[in-house]
Design an enzyme around this catalytic site. Sequence first.
Site, short mmCIF file in Angstrom:
data_model
loop_
_atom_site.label_atom_id
_atom_site.label_comp_id
_atom_site.label_asym_id
_atom_site.label_seq_id
_atom_site.Cartn_x
_atom_site.Cartn_y
_atom_site.Cartn_z
N ASP A 15 -8.31 9.84 -0.62
CA ASP A 15 -8.87 11.15 -0.94
C ASP A 15 -8.06 12.30 -0.33
O ASP A 15 -7.91 13.36 -0.95
CB ASP A 15 -10.34 11.22 -0.50
CG ASP A 15 -10.52 10.83 0.97
OD1 ASP A 15 -9.87 9.86 1.40
OD2 ASP A 15 -11.29 11.50 1.68
N ARG A 52 0.81 -1.20 0.00
CA ARG A 52 0.00 0.00 0.00
C ARG A 52 0.85 1.26 0.00
O ARG A 52 0.46 2.28 -0.56
CB ARG A 52 -0.90 -0.03 1.25
CG ARG A 52 -1.96 1.00 1.17
CD ARG A 52 -2.71 1.18 2.42
NE ARG A 52 -2.88 2.61 2.60
CZ ARG A 52 -3.83 3.31 2.01
NH1 ARG A 52 -4.70 2.75 1.25
NH2 ARG A 52 -3.89 4.62 2.21
N CYS A 61 -7.80 -2.96 2.03
CA CYS A 61 -6.90 -4.01 2.51
C CYS A 61 -7.57 -4.67 3.71
O CYS A 61 -8.71 -4.34 4.05
CB CYS A 61 -5.55 -3.43 2.89
SG CYS A 61 -5.62 -2.38 4.32
N1 EPU Z 1 -7.52 7.93 5.27
C1 EPU Z 1 -8.51 8.42 4.45
N2 EPU Z 1 -8.13 9.06 3.31
C2 EPU Z 1 -6.81 9.23 2.96
C3 EPU Z 1 -5.81 8.76 3.83
C4 EPU Z 1 -6.21 8.10 4.99
O1 EPU Z 1 -9.70 8.27 4.71
O2 EPU Z 1 -6.55 9.83 1.90
C5 EPU Z 1 -7.92 7.20 6.49
C6 EPU Z 1 -7.43 5.75 6.43
O3 EPU Z 1 -8.32 4.93 5.68
C7 EPU Z 1 -7.35 5.38 7.86
C8 EPU Z 1 -6.94 6.69 8.53
O4 EPU Z 1 -7.27 7.73 7.60
O5 EPU Z 1 -8.60 4.97 8.32
C9 EPU Z 1 -5.45 6.78 8.86
O6 EPU Z 1 -4.68 6.65 7.67
P1 EPU Z 1 -3.22 7.25 7.51
O7 EPU Z 1 -3.15 7.87 6.15
O8 EPU Z 1 -2.86 8.07 8.68
O9 EPU Z 1 -2.34 5.91 7.52
P2 EPU Z 1 -1.35 5.37 6.42
O10 EPU Z 1 -0.40 6.42 6.02
O11 EPU Z 1 -2.11 4.66 5.36
C10 EPU Z 1 0.39 4.61 8.22
C11 EPU Z 1 1.10 3.33 8.56
C12 EPU Z 1 0.12 2.34 9.15
C13 EPU Z 1 -0.49 2.96 10.41
C14 EPU Z 1 -1.15 4.30 10.05
C15 EPU Z 1 -1.70 5.03 11.27
C16 EPU Z 1 2.88 3.28 6.92
C17 EPU Z 1 3.50 2.58 5.78
N3 EPU Z 1 1.71 2.78 7.36
O12 EPU Z 1 -0.60 4.25 7.27
O13 EPU Z 1 0.87 1.18 9.51
O14 EPU Z 1 -1.44 2.09 10.95
O15 EPU Z 1 -0.18 5.16 9.40
O16 EPU Z 1 -0.71 5.25 12.19
O17 EPU Z 1 3.42 4.24 7.44
C18 EPU Z 1 1.20 -1.07 10.06
O18 EPU Z 1 2.41 -0.79 10.18
O19 EPU Z 1 0.73 -2.19 10.41
C19 EPU Z 1 0.32 -0.08 9.46
C20 EPU Z 1 -0.89 -0.38 8.99
#
Ligand code: EPU
Length: 376
Positions: free
Chosen positions: A125, A93, A117
């Site tokens: 978005d 992702r 996922c």
């Molecule tokens: N979200 C939206 N729209 C977006 C982006 C995010 O609705 O455009 C929602 C997501 O669906 C989710 C929430 O906002 O429900 C948080 O998403 P965020 O973008 O903060 O997370 P991410 O960048 O996709 C990273 C980590 C995750 C961790 C989250 C929260 C990485 C590679 N992944 O994901 O790590 O859970 O931040 O801290 O940095 C893991 O390591 O197991 C893992 C899932």
Amino acid sequence: MMGKYLIKGGKPLYGEIDIQGAKNSVLPIFAASLLTAEKVELINCPMLTDVSNMAKILRSLGAEVSVRKGVAEIVAKEVTSYEIPAYLAKEIRSSIFLLGSILARMGKAKVAYPGGCNIGLRPIDIHLKALREMGVKIQEKEGYIYCDASEVGSTAITLDYPSVGATENVMLLASLTAGITTIANAAQEPEIEDLEKFINAMGGCVSGAGTPFIKIKGVESLHGASFRTMGDRIVAGTYLIGAALCGGEITLKGVNPEHLLSLTGKLSKGSCKVDSKNGIIHITASGRVEQLDDIVTQPYPGFPTDLQAQICVLATVAQGTSIIVENIFETRFKHLPELVKMGAQVKLKDRVAIISGVEDLLGTEVNSYDLRGGAA
Ligand code: EPU
């Protein structure tokens, strides 16, 4: 290929561990390595499938990448493609972070839509809105996102939600965009601070990471760097919960104790003691843990969603009843039915798990649906 672990339990845990580099820090740093034509060396790089998949994607874009014995070397002298093929994007992702870097380097990008996922819908978005605010023209067609950054410019962005990935994507694109870009309501995760340090080590000009307001002054070009990634706070937290669960005595090195305050505050009760001194975390535990306070996952510095599955296991054998609320991802409770197979007492209502502690769990066959659920 389906992996399988056979675990014979019932023993306390003892030992000392050097915590590996943080996965969620290394992945955006891999993406950031595309911003320079010079060599990047990453020390303390964890050897994980996500990392090798990210390396495959960078190679498909024209970079040379090697990862050996915890050191990654990336040279993106020539970037020859601006497209991440669907078969690679679906493996990981985090390929979405590459959008900002590819745009900064190539001026356009074609990236397969990452989709949902096992832990939730995970829309993008917020990423796309922020990039549009910077002047990127975006079209979504047939599962692909087509971006054109020929009119990109610096601006002031306010995120609707402090998304980790969206904050990182903007930092990456803005680093090579003329003028000053600001991000309000930015994510404050420690991995974002690590990305700031890395961009600055390449000659970039980013400040404010770790706070809700980040400022990025675009530079003409970035140079190579050698960088040591921070220790993985989630891996460290997983070991701490393991010790609280099984009893024993564990010492953790190479992780910043401040990154784990939301967990260590909850663990240090009764016969479980956590001490942090000079960057070393020490835990001793014996017997059943006391009742856990309510656990509510939140963006940093709140309790991390990436430790929610693990703390659920602790709740299954803690005294009393624990309430665990998952606020970040919609469907990140797939580990609960597996724990029930082991004798856990769990009620689940939407995003709230109510777990009544039992004396012991029993070994049986369980499935893992995501990384943290598997660790749990
Ligand atoms: N979200 C939206 N729209 C977006 C982006 C995010 O609705 O455009 C929602 C997501 O669906 C989710 C929430 O906002 O429900 C948080 O998403 P965020 O973008 O903060 O997370 P991410 O960048 O996709 C990273 C980590 C995750 C961790 C989250 C929260 C990485 C590679 N992944 O994901 O790590 O859970 O931040 O801290 O940095 C893991 O390591 O197991 C893992 C899932």
